[in-house]
Design a protein around this motif. Structure first.
Motif, PDB file in Angstrom:
ATOM      1  N   LEU A   1       0.825  -1.205   0.000  1.00 23.37           N
ATOM      2  CA  LEU A   1       0.000   0.000   0.000  1.00 23.37           C
ATOM      3  C   LEU A   1       0.863   1.260   0.000  1.00 23.37           C
ATOM      4  O   LEU A   1       0.639   2.191  -0.790  1.00 23.37           O
ATOM      5  CB  LEU A   1      -0.913  -0.009   1.231  1.00 23.37           C
ATOM      6  CG  LEU A   1      -1.779   1.229   1.459  1.00 23.37           C
ATOM      7  CD1 LEU A   1      -2.793   1.367   0.329  1.00 23.37           C
ATOM      8  CD2 LEU A   1      -2.495   1.144   2.812  1.00 23.37           C
ATOM      9  N   GLU A   2       1.877   1.286   0.858  1.00 25.25           N
ATOM     10  CA  GLU A   2       2.739   2.461   0.944  1.00 25.25           C
ATOM     11  C   GLU A   2       3.530   2.666  -0.344  1.00 25.25           C
ATOM     12  O   GLU A   2       3.772   3.802  -0.756  1.00 25.25           O
ATOM     13  CB  GLU A   2       3.689   2.329   2.132  1.00 25.25           C
ATOM     14  CG  GLU A   2       2.982   2.459   3.471  1.00 25.25           C
ATOM     15  CD  GLU A   2       3.950   2.573   4.629  1.00 25.25           C
ATOM     16  OE1 GLU A   2       5.181   2.608   4.387  1.00 25.25           O
ATOM     17  OE2 GLU A   2       3.482   2.648   5.781  1.00 25.25           O
TER      18      GLU A   2
ATOM     19  N   MET B   1       1.257   4.478  -2.697  1.00 29.55           N
ATOM     20  CA  MET B   1       1.010   5.841  -2.241  1.00 29.55           C
ATOM     21  C   MET B   1       2.197   6.766  -2.511  1.00 29.55           C
ATOM     22  O   MET B   1       2.013   7.932  -2.867  1.00 29.55           O
ATOM     23  CB  MET B   1       0.699   5.842  -0.740  1.00 29.55           C
ATOM     24  CG  MET B   1      -0.611   5.192  -0.376  1.00 29.55           C
ATOM     25  SD  MET B   1      -0.832   5.087   1.417  1.00 29.55           S
ATOM     26  CE  MET B   1      -0.837   6.823   1.873  1.00 29.55           C
TER      27      MET B   1
ATOM     28  N   LYS C   1      -7.995  -3.781  -9.371  1.00 29.36           N
ATOM     29  CA  LYS C   1      -8.059  -2.343  -9.599  1.00 29.36           C
ATOM     30  C   LYS C   1      -8.076  -1.993 -11.091  1.00 29.36           C
ATOM     31  O   LYS C   1      -7.925  -0.824 -11.460  1.00 29.36           O
ATOM     32  CB  LYS C   1      -6.866  -1.648  -8.939  1.00 29.36           C
ATOM     33  CG  LYS C   1      -6.860  -1.731  -7.423  1.00 29.36           C
ATOM     34  CD  LYS C   1      -8.045  -0.979  -6.817  1.00 29.36           C
ATOM     35  CE  LYS C   1      -8.013  -1.024  -5.296  1.00 29.36           C
ATOM     36  NZ  LYS C   1      -9.167  -0.282  -4.717  1.00 29.36           N
TER      37      LYS C   1
ATOM     38  N   ALA D   1     -10.559   0.646 -11.825  1.00 27.84           N
ATOM     39  CA  ALA D   1     -10.143   1.951 -11.310  1.00 27.84           C
ATOM     40  C   ALA D   1      -9.091   2.563 -12.223  1.00 27.84           C
ATOM     41  O   ALA D   1      -9.105   3.779 -12.488  1.00 27.84           O
ATOM     42  CB  ALA D   1      -9.604   1.800  -9.894  1.00 27.84           C
TER      43      ALA D   1
ATOM     44  N   ASP E   1      -3.846  12.811  -4.812  1.00 25.74           N
ATOM     45  CA  ASP E   1      -4.484  12.125  -3.695  1.00 25.74           C
ATOM     46  C   ASP E   1      -5.686  11.311  -4.158  1.00 25.74           C
ATOM     47  O   ASP E   1      -5.927  10.203  -3.643  1.00 25.74           O
ATOM     48  CB  ASP E   1      -4.910  13.128  -2.623  1.00 25.74           C
ATOM     49  CG  ASP E   1      -3.732  13.749  -1.899  1.00 25.74           C
ATOM     50  OD1 ASP E   1      -2.615  13.206  -2.006  1.00 25.74           O
ATOM     51  OD2 ASP E   1      -3.918  14.766  -1.208  1.00 25.74           O
ATOM     52  N   ALA E   2      -6.445  11.842  -5.104  1.00 26.27           N
ATOM     53  CA  ALA E   2      -7.583  11.104  -5.629  1.00 26.27           C
ATOM     54  C   ALA E   2      -7.123   9.848  -6.374  1.00 26.27           C
ATOM     55  O   ALA E   2      -7.745   8.783  -6.261  1.00 26.27           O
ATOM     56  CB  ALA E   2      -8.388  11.997  -6.561  1.00 26.27           C
TER      57      ALA E   2
ATOM     58  N   VAL F   1      -4.391   8.153  -5.735  1.00 27.98           N
ATOM     59  CA  VAL F   1      -3.944   7.203  -4.715  1.00 27.98           C
ATOM     60  C   VAL F   1      -5.144   6.484  -4.113  1.00 27.98           C
ATOM     61  O   VAL F   1      -5.137   5.259  -3.945  1.00 27.98           O
ATOM     62  CB  VAL F   1      -3.132   7.933  -3.625  1.00 27.98           C
ATOM     63  CG1 VAL F   1      -2.939   7.031  -2.412  1.00 27.98           C
ATOM     64  CG2 VAL F   1      -1.776   8.358  -4.168  1.00 27.98           C
ATOM     65  N   ARG F   2      -6.175   7.233  -3.770  1.00 23.09           N
ATOM     66  CA  ARG F   2      -7.367   6.595  -3.171  1.00 23.09           C
ATOM     67  C   ARG F   2      -7.966   5.557  -4.121  1.00 23.09           C
ATOM     68  O   ARG F   2      -8.376   4.479  -3.696  1.00 23.09           O
ATOM     69  CB  ARG F   2      -8.413   7.658  -2.827  1.00 23.09           C
ATOM     70  CG  ARG F   2      -8.048   8.515  -1.616  1.00 23.09           C
ATOM     71  CD  ARG F   2      -9.250   9.304  -1.116  1.00 23.09           C
ATOM     72  NE  ARG F   2      -9.720  10.270  -2.104  1.00 23.09           N
ATOM     73  CZ  ARG F   2      -9.267  11.510  -2.211  1.00 23.09           C
ATOM     74  NH1 ARG F   2      -8.318  11.932  -1.400  1.00 23.09           N
ATOM     75  NH2 ARG F   2      -9.769  12.331  -3.113  1.00 23.09           N
ATOM     76  N   ALA F   3      -8.006   5.869  -5.423  1.00 17.13           N
ATOM     77  CA  ALA F   3      -8.591   4.946  -6.370  1.00 17.13           C
ATOM     78  C   ALA F   3      -7.751   3.680  -6.536  1.00 17.13           C
ATOM     79  O   ALA F   3      -8.287   2.583  -6.738  1.00 17.13           O
ATOM     80  CB  ALA F   3      -8.747   5.632  -7.713  1.00 17.13           C
TER      81      ALA F   3
ATOM     82  N   THR G   1      -5.696   2.340  -4.250  1.00 22.86           N
ATOM     83  CA  THR G   1      -5.462   1.597  -3.019  1.00 22.86           C
ATOM     84  C   THR G   1      -6.759   1.203  -2.329  1.00 22.86           C
ATOM     85  O   THR G   1      -6.747   0.603  -1.300  1.00 22.86           O
ATOM     86  CB  THR G   1      -4.603   2.432  -2.038  1.00 22.86           C
ATOM     87  OG1 THR G   1      -5.248   3.698  -1.779  1.00 22.86           O
ATOM     88  CG2 THR G   1      -3.233   2.697  -2.613  1.00 22.86           C
TER      89      THR G   1
END
Length: 383
Positions: free
Chosen positions: A320-321, A324, A342, A345, A376-377, A379-381, A383
């Protein structure tokens, strides 16, 4: 084998800026903790680290002095701390050795002394070239001194980075363009530009709650970022991370690049964070020190670890990191670094213009300009 870096946190500043939420202390805020005591404690922590890393023979490929304002310390103190790194871990040939600095906290002599001792790079906290913006940020340096400091650093043979902040309350796009023009005219090797985030616990955060300042709207911040990319690219700088540009590939900040690529580092000083990835007999883990300089020095003086807390990291945490952090790099991340489920996504992000479709077909996920604005958007998609 992962690279190994050392971060040294120097928690002293001449004043506390209203927007700052870093672990820093102005005179009068650290009763019972002196700069001399800090240096002694930091060297003591290095001795502890030497014992903790017995059997790990990697020398430091990067050393970064951050803060705070490291150059609030006398050059002899900074050189002594660098000597501690050399004695503890060794320093790799060609290592990058950086310090942050306030333009008013250096002289031609101090920068020359640091360069002679092995420092290779200095990062000046310029923030803005516009007096009213600096006043709002409560930055105390004279903007005219930036050019002097840059000149002294170049004369000493140091690579130069200039750090900027955009989106300060009351800052216009014209103000920002003036700062970009001033930066380009100084011909640094590297530029960092970060959008101001007004944190709740800061003085500026309180001013915002009371209605004394108004945040710059997000559309204007986006215009400011695009202006930075346009102006810096025209001057020969290439972006390699969302908020960072370098004139040449070899002038990227290798220490910060190690963070984004999940390399290993040991943080020295109050509040400093450390990270060691998976290794024989041990899983990945992160830990951080007690924050206050007095508590930090007391623990070292008593022969105790300054560690406040430790966090083990699972393989899922690391995956995950990795997404990100590495998605913020110009090189992007391999498609197979993202979970197979994903795919939808990824297709949506390409359709929305946040990911480069051609790069995705070649097996890498790379942010477009729109994607950099909305990282940031993305990354959210993913992860």
């Amino acid at each position: 084998m992962r690279d190994f870096g050392v971060y040294i946190h120097v928690p002293f500043c001449s004043v506390r800026c209203g927007y700052c939420d870093f672990n820093t202390y102005a005179p009068g805020e650290v009763e019972g903790a002196t700069r001399e005591g800090y240096v002694e404690a930091a060297l003591g922590e290095m001795a502890q680290a030497h014992d903790s890393m017995a059997g790990d023979s990697r020398p430091a490929s990067t050393v970064f002095f951050g803060g705070g304002t490291p150059t609030m310390l006398d050059p002899t103190a900074l050189i002594a701390l660098l000597g501690g790194v050399r004695d503890t871990w060794g320093i790799a040939p060609g290592a990058e050795i950086s310090t942050e600095a306030n333009p008013d906290s250096v002289s031609a002599a101090s920068l020359s002394a640091l360069a002679s001792a092995g420092f290779t790079r200095v990062s000046f906290g310029m923030q803005s070239a516009v007096p009213h913006v600096l006043k709002t940020l409560e930055r105390t340096h004279n903007p005219d001194n930036v050019a002097k400091a840059v000149g002294w650093a170049k004369q000493a043979g140091l690579a130069v980075s200039l750090d900027l902040i955009y989106g300060t309350p009351g800052e216009s796009l014209e103000d920002w363009n003036a700062s970009l023009d001033a930066v380009v005219a100084l011909e640094p090797d590297h530029v960092s530009a970060y959008a101001l985030v007004i944190e709740p616990g800061t003085k500026m955060g309180a001013q915002l709650r009371r209605g004394e300042v108004e945040p710059v709207d997000l559309d204007t911040q986006a215009d400011m970022y695009e202006a930075a990319e346009s102006r810096l690219a025209a001057a020969g700088f290439g972006w390699y991370e969302v908020s960072n540009w370098a004139r040449e590939p070899e002038q990227v900040c290798r220490h910060n690049l190690a963070y984004w690529r999940s390399q290993d580092w040991w943080g020295i000083g109050p509040g400093a964070h450390s990270y060691l990835g998976p290794r024989t007999g041990a899983s990945a883990e992160r830990w951080w020190n007690v924050k206050h300089p007095r508590a930090y020095a007391a623990r070292i003086g008593a022969g105790e670890s300054p560690e406040q807390e430790r966090e083990p990291l699972t393989a899922d945490d690391l995956a995950l990191e990795s997404v990100m952090l590495q998605i913020r790099l110009a090189e992007g991340i391999p498609r197979d670094a993202v979970a197979a489920d994903k795919a939808g996504a990824i297709a949506a992000l390409i359709g929305d213009g946040l990911l480069d479709g051609h790069a995705a077909l070649a097996g890498r996920l790379v942010l477009t300009m729109r994607g950099r604005l909305l990282a940031d958007a993305a990354v959210r998609a993913l992860t």
